[in-house]
Every structure is written in C-alpha cells, then in structure tokens.
Design a protein around this motif. Structure first.
Motif, PDB file in Angstrom:
ATOM      1  N   ARG A 129      80.294  54.062  -7.026  1.00 61.44           N
ATOM      2  CA  ARG A 129      80.112  53.209  -5.839  1.00 61.44           C
ATOM      3  C   ARG A 129      79.242  51.985  -6.152  1.00 61.44           C
ATOM      4  O   ARG A 129      79.550  50.881  -5.721  1.00 61.44           O
ATOM      5  CB  ARG A 129      79.464  54.058  -4.729  1.00 61.44           C
ATOM      6  CG  ARG A 129      79.111  53.294  -3.469  1.00 61.44           C
ATOM      7  CD  ARG A 129      80.361  52.824  -2.736  1.00 61.44           C
ATOM      8  NE  ARG A 129      79.997  52.172  -1.475  1.00 61.44           N
ATOM      9  CZ  ARG A 129      79.585  50.925  -1.360  1.00 61.44           C
ATOM     10  NH1 ARG A 129      79.490  50.160  -2.436  1.00 61.44           N
ATOM     11  NH2 ARG A 129      79.275  50.415  -0.179  1.00 61.44           N
ATOM     12  N   GLU A 159      80.226  47.460  -6.413  1.00 58.67           N
ATOM     13  CA  GLU A 159      79.549  46.245  -5.948  1.00 58.67           C
ATOM     14  C   GLU A 159      79.604  45.156  -7.021  1.00 58.67           C
ATOM     15  O   GLU A 159      79.845  43.978  -6.734  1.00 58.67           O
ATOM     16  CB  GLU A 159      78.095  46.555  -5.597  1.00 58.67           C
ATOM     17  CG  GLU A 159      77.904  47.513  -4.436  1.00 58.67           C
ATOM     18  CD  GLU A 159      77.816  46.802  -3.104  1.00 58.67           C
ATOM     19  OE1 GLU A 159      77.887  45.554  -3.087  1.00 58.67           O
ATOM     20  OE2 GLU A 159      77.675  47.498  -2.085  1.00 58.67           O
ATOM     21  N   GLY A 164      78.627  47.834   3.467  1.00 64.04           N
ATOM     22  CA  GLY A 164      77.877  47.072   2.469  1.00 64.04           C
ATOM     23  C   GLY A 164      77.989  45.594   2.770  1.00 64.04           C
ATOM     24  O   GLY A 164      78.365  45.187   3.871  1.00 64.04           O
ATOM     25  N   ASP A 165      77.649  44.788   1.792  1.00 64.80           N
ATOM     26  CA  ASP A 165      77.698  43.339   1.931  1.00 64.80           C
ATOM     27  C   ASP A 165      79.154  42.887   1.983  1.00 64.80           C
ATOM     28  O   ASP A 165      79.799  42.674   0.955  1.00 64.80           O
ATOM     29  CB  ASP A 165      76.965  42.682   0.755  1.00 64.80           C
ATOM     30  CG  ASP A 165      76.986  41.160   0.827  1.00 64.80           C
ATOM     31  OD1 ASP A 165      77.378  40.613   1.883  1.00 64.80           O
ATOM     32  OD2 ASP A 165      76.630  40.520  -0.180  1.00 64.80           O
TER      33      ASP A 165
END
Length: 312
Positions: free
Chosen positions: A54, A58, A82-83
């Motif tokens: 995970r 990113e 997330g972002d």
C-alpha cells in the motif's frame, strides 16, 4: 491474409522484463519507460508480481500520475483513502458495472487512471477494459447516428438527505460558492432547489476524436445514467415514486429527446462483449488511458479492495 490479433492490455512480469520482483524493481523499470508514448500506443498497461504494498502504491502514483486529481463532480460512491486516492466504485458485489470512461459526462475528465489491487476477491471481480474505437465500431449504424448529436446529463443532488449523492459529497466541499465556481467553467446549467438540493444539466458528446491518434472512440455514460441501466426491478420501483426528471441522475439526447431502451441495452451489451477482463492479485497495478479505453467491473464474491487514482 493474416488477421490482426484482438487488442488486449500489455502485461509486464518481473521475469519477462528481467527485473527484481519487488517494488524497487518496478520503480527502476518505470523510470526506463516513456510512459506517455507507450500508453498512447498500447492503451492499457498491467504490472503483476512485483509485491507492491500500500505504501509503495503511493510512490507509484507519484511516478505515473504527475498531477493527481480529486474526484470532484464524480457520480459513483467511493471513499477517499489518501491524497486523491479513492476506493473503486462501491457498488453491490453481485452486479456488473458496465463499461465507461471516467467522468466522460463532465466537461473536465482525467486522461489516466491508475488501479491498484490491495485485496483480491475470493472469485470474480475482474476489471474489464475495452478499446473505445472497437466499442464504437461494434454498434449498429442507426445507434451511432442517433447519438451523434450528443447528450444531456441531468443530476438532482440532495443537500444531505435523499437518494443518490449529495452535492457536498459530489463536489467535495460544503461551499455553494465553490460549487458555482466549478460549474461556471463547465458549460453546465444549474439551480439550487428549495429543499437545499442542486440540479445540474451538463451537455456532452457521445464520441470524441483523440487528437494524438486521430481515432474516434465511444465516450459517454448514457447506459449508466439511463433508467434502463438500473435493471428492471429498480427502474420500476423508482418510477413508482418519482418521475425520470426527478431521479438522482438521468440522460436524454441533446435535443431533449428520450433515448430508446433498446439503444441503451445495445451500448451496454456490446461494450461488455468487446471487453478484455483483467483479473486481480494483491499488488497488481493497471494504468489506462481514460480516453482510448473504457473500464467496468465484473461481479465477485468475498472482499475486494481495488484503489484508484486519476490524473489530468
């Protein structure tokens, strides 16, 4: 005379490209590629067997999506994790999600999507992908002609309680001013309803010509926005309590004319028939060109968690 092989995503595996089966090996491989040129040529790229976790994902997003987009004006239920990373559409496991290009109903849509399998289902759950040019070619001439004038998408977004998504969730804000500023740049028509909701009407094409390749591709979400796309039982139940005009989302031809059910059915079925299923294992990645390729989801059993991020 030889027949060209049918289109399918290009799959990379560590052994086949002589790199270490790890996230570090994948990063090195990605750094050696001209991703833009390869994606235009091959339309969809899949990486398997690299043990991508995970946190690693990113980093892959940073490499493959130079400008991450939020899912503003998105109509499908998702969770932001997330972002500008989201769950894939949270739709009941027993149903198929038909083929579509992300945000093709909106004036502003992403150019790339990156999928990541965090948890594979017990069975099923493939992500079918379809060559948009092949999808267009598979439709009958009278259907293509009927859609040629474009579409008009209609949304009724509630203000906090109601069917479908709220305007706050759709535009990821609590500010009406921000929503109006966003919509003002899209060519949409809108008005605030007395019940606190928002009605939006957005014109859109049925096809687009990709400027990089010159290919015309099917590019709309008519079959997903049409009441017929809900399935007979759901459509009948909704029709009993509200008009199509008041449904959370609906679609008509650009001139306001109704789209025949049989046209919607043909679009849906032939898109799925042309599609190639991408099965998932934990750590798999798939990058697709969101103009040249449509995607969907097959039914599944067990728990499935596929994340997605998008770029302009």
């Amino acid at each position: 005379m030889t027949t060209a092989a049918p289109w399918a995503p290009t799959v990379f595996r560590p052994r086949e490209i002589d790199v270490e089966p790890s996230a570090a090996g994948l990063k090195g491989h990605l750094g050696s590629l001209d991703i833009e040129a390869m994606l235009v040529e091959r339309k969809a790229l899949v990486w398997r067997g690299f043990d991508v976790g995970r946190v690693d994902f990113e980093a892959m997003v940073d490499m493959l999506l130079p400008t991450r987009w939020s899912y503003r004006h998105g109509n499908s239920p998702r969770t932001k994790v997330g972002d500008n990373i989201y769950t894939s559409t949270e739709y009941p496991a027993e149903y198929t999600i038909s083929m579509h290009n992300e945000l093709s109903y909106a004036a502003r849509y992403p150019s790339r999507l990156l999928f990541y399998c965090e948890q594979a289902p017990a069975s099923g759950g493939a992500t079918p992908v379809v060559n948009g040019a092949a999808w267009l070619a598979a439709l009958d001439a009278d259907v293509r002609e009927a859609f040629a004038g474009g579409l008009r998408y209609r949304q009724n977004l509630h203000g906090g309680v109601g069917l479908g998504k709220s305007w706050q969730a759709t535009f990821e804000t609590e500010s009406r001013d921000e929503v109006e500023q966003f919509l003002g740049a899209t060519g949409a028509e809108w008005h605030w309803r007395q019940d606190g909701g928002l009605r939006v009407e957005q014109p859109g094409p049925s096809t687009v010509v990709d400027e990089r390749t010159g290919q015309e591709v099917w590019f709309n979400q008519a079959d997903q926005w049409h009441a017929a796309g809900l399935g007979d039982e759901t459509a009948v139940a909704l029709a009993a309590i509200m008009s199509e005009e008041d449904m959370p989302q609906s679609v008509v031809f650009a001139d306001g004319g109704a789209i025949p059910v049989e046209y919607v059915t043909q679009v849906r079925e032939r898109g799925l028939a042309q599609a190639v299923d991408v099965e998932w294992s934990p750590g798999d990645l798939m990058l697709i060109d969101n103009v040249l390729v449509g995607h969907g989801r097959r039914p599944f059993t067990g728990q499935r968690r596929v994340l997605v991020s998008m770029a302009g």
